[in-house]
Design an enzyme around this catalytic site. Structure first.
Site, PDB file in Angstrom:
ATOM      1  N   HIS A 206       0.809  -1.214   0.000  1.00 17.62           N
ATOM      2  CA  HIS A 206       0.000   0.000   0.000  1.00 17.62           C
ATOM      3  C   HIS A 206       0.848   1.272   0.000  1.00 17.62           C
ATOM      4  O   HIS A 206       0.321   2.375  -0.115  1.00 17.62           O
ATOM      5  CB  HIS A 206      -0.973   0.003   1.189  1.00 17.62           C
ATOM      6  CG  HIS A 206      -0.324   0.227   2.514  1.00 17.62           C
ATOM      7  ND1 HIS A 206       0.005  -0.802   3.366  1.00 17.62           N
ATOM      8  CD2 HIS A 206       0.052   1.361   3.147  1.00 17.62           C
ATOM      9  CE1 HIS A 206       0.563  -0.307   4.465  1.00 17.62           C
ATOM     10  NE2 HIS A 206       0.596   1.001   4.357  1.00 17.62           N
ATOM     11  N   ASP A 234      -0.286  -7.434   0.831  1.00 15.94           N
ATOM     12  CA  ASP A 234       0.267  -6.122   1.143  1.00 15.94           C
ATOM     13  C   ASP A 234       1.792  -6.188   1.140  1.00 15.94           C
ATOM     14  O   ASP A 234       2.440  -6.082   2.179  1.00 15.94           O
ATOM     15  CB  ASP A 234      -0.262  -5.619   2.491  1.00 15.94           C
ATOM     16  CG  ASP A 234      -0.040  -4.116   2.661  1.00 15.94           C
ATOM     17  OD1 ASP A 234       0.498  -3.485   1.734  1.00 15.94           O
ATOM     18  OD2 ASP A 234      -0.406  -3.582   3.731  1.00 15.94           O
ATOM     19  N   GLY A 313       3.837   5.990   9.135  1.00 13.25           N
ATOM     20  CA  GLY A 313       5.248   6.060   8.799  1.00 13.25           C
ATOM     21  C   GLY A 313       5.964   4.748   9.033  1.00 13.25           C
ATOM     22  O   GLY A 313       7.070   4.533   8.548  1.00 13.25           O
ATOM     23  N   SER A 315       4.707   1.727   8.152  1.00 19.93           N
ATOM     24  CA  SER A 315       4.300   0.719   7.176  1.00 19.93           C
ATOM     25  C   SER A 315       5.475   0.163   6.392  1.00 19.93           C
ATOM     26  O   SER A 315       6.393   0.897   6.004  1.00 19.93           O
ATOM     27  CB  SER A 315       3.318   1.317   6.168  1.00 19.93           C
ATOM     28  OG  SER A 315       2.020   1.284   6.678  1.00 19.93           O
ATOM     29  N   SER A 330       1.791  -3.948   7.984  1.00 21.48           N
ATOM     30  CA  SER A 330       0.691  -3.603   7.086  1.00 21.48           C
ATOM     31  C   SER A 330      -0.129  -2.471   7.675  1.00 21.48           C
ATOM     32  O   SER A 330      -0.207  -1.380   7.113  1.00 21.48           O
ATOM     33  CB  SER A 330      -0.194  -4.823   6.817  1.00 21.48           C
ATOM     34  OG  SER A 330      -1.348  -4.475   6.068  1.00 21.48           O
TER      35      SER A 330
END
Length: 361
Positions: A206, A234, A313, A315, A330
């Site tokens: 993402h 993801d 931040g 992810s 995720s």
């Protein structure tokens, strides 16, 4: 910290898995086995050894197995079974066993009902081997008619499911180990890997689209995203285009780094750490496997659920245990204030490595 890897084969998931929803429903009371002592006590196991034993026992017990988890306090694998013969068989191999009510088939059927009737943004569900139920989570955005529908579906599943409200919003925590950025947003680097002898790194799907150009939080471009998968999965793969150091390690944000030598499967009850640019290094514990999360942006399946905090931040950042890579951050309920412990959700790194033909080296 730009890090790297040797190809690893995807292991059999310990605990509940979507591919093993087999079993015979038996109405037996919950019964937890006490730890054995003395000469009959099972050998104490580290989490990776427990995960390996769990996979072997699931294959041997078949439909009589109903999931497993790691008891970190006693360093033991606890295996849920449906009858006493299966319990004896598990204990002969060094596990602790307990007889539970619900088979994997029943819990799998409950999750399919939720998927058909309650795929609502702001919800997630996963089979919890400790409670032998499907735990359904709803964030603060689920209210009114949507909440009433969710409650009705969960109530209709009886004691196979339970509902828990959480503060905040289940969302991809956009922006990990070391910070990385592109035009329009930032994320965290997960793990450095090697594909076809060339250096790449993994992050969350993402975070961006194929073709996006990535840089450290300060500095010039170092890589281009070759593939991105979200929703559904993801994860994403970024190819290094600059002559940048890419050691196989995770930034611990204390001036040191944790070397990463392999990838592995998580097991419920395992102590883990996650590293990300916003909240840096945080510790927690695996709560469930094969979790489904219904983000506002779409549904992602097959995630690791953990009691650990993260924020925007983080992810794509690294989830690991010792020198073993486990997952990529995720999303979940965002924030670390007030002692919050998620839940957060992680893409299993083994799935990404297999999809890309990459490895930790």
């Amino acid at each position: 910290m730009f890090r790297s890897s040797r190809p690893s084969r995807r292991a059999v998931l310990a605990g509940f898995g979507a591919a093993a929803l087999l079993g015979t429903a038996m109405a037996v009371p919950h019964a937890t086995a006490s730890p054995r002592t003395g000469a009959d006590a099972p050998e104490r196991l580290a989490a990776p050894a427990a995960a390996e034993l769990a996979g072997a026992l699931r294959g041997e017990l078949g439909a009589r197995s109903a999931g497993s988890y790691y008891d970190a306090a006693h360093r033991a694998l606890v295996v849920n079974v449906l009858d006493r013969a299966a319990a004896r068989q598990a204990e002969e191999h060094g596990a602790r066993a307990r007889i539970v009510r619900h088979s994997l088939r029943e819990l799998g059927a409950a999750q399919r009902v939720l998927e058909r009737r309650a795929t609502i943004a702001g919800t997630s569900w996963s089979a919890d081997p400790r409670s032998n139920r499907v735990e359904v989570v709803a964030d603060r955005t689920v209210r009114g008619a949507a909440l009433a529908r969710l409650r009705a579906v969960v109530d209709g599943l009886g004691d196979r499911a339970s509902l828990r409200r959480v503060p905040g919003e289940l969302a991809p925590s956009l922006s990990g180990g070391d910070g990385i950025r592109r035009s329009g947003g930032g994320c965290s680097l997960g793990f450095n890997v090697v594909k076809d002898g060339k250096p790449y790194f993994l992050t969350a799907g993402h975070c961006g689209k194929a073709g996006s150009v990535w840089s450290p939080t300060s500095g010039s471009a170092v890589g281009t995203m070759e593939d991105s998968r979200f929703p559904g999965d993801d994860f994403a793969l970024v190819r290094y285009t600059a002559n940048t150091a890419h050691p196989s390690e995770v930034n611990l944000y204390n001036g040191t780094a944790q070397p990463i030598t392999k990838a592995g499967e998580a097991i419920v009850g395992q102590k883990i750490q996650r590293s990300g640019r916003t909240t840096q290094l945080r510790g927690g514990e695996v709560m469930a496997l094969d979790a489904t999360v219904n983000y506002q942006q779409g549904t992602v399946k097959g995630l690791i659920k953990a009691a650990v905090c993260a924020d925007r931040g983080d992810s794509g950042g690294s989830m690991f245990a010792g020198d073993t890579a486990l997952g990529l951050t995720s999303g979940g309920t965002i924030g670390c204030g007030g002692g919050r412990k998620g839940p957060m959700y992680f893409q299993p790194v083994t799935e990404a490595l297999t999809a890309y033909g990459a490895g930790i080296h």
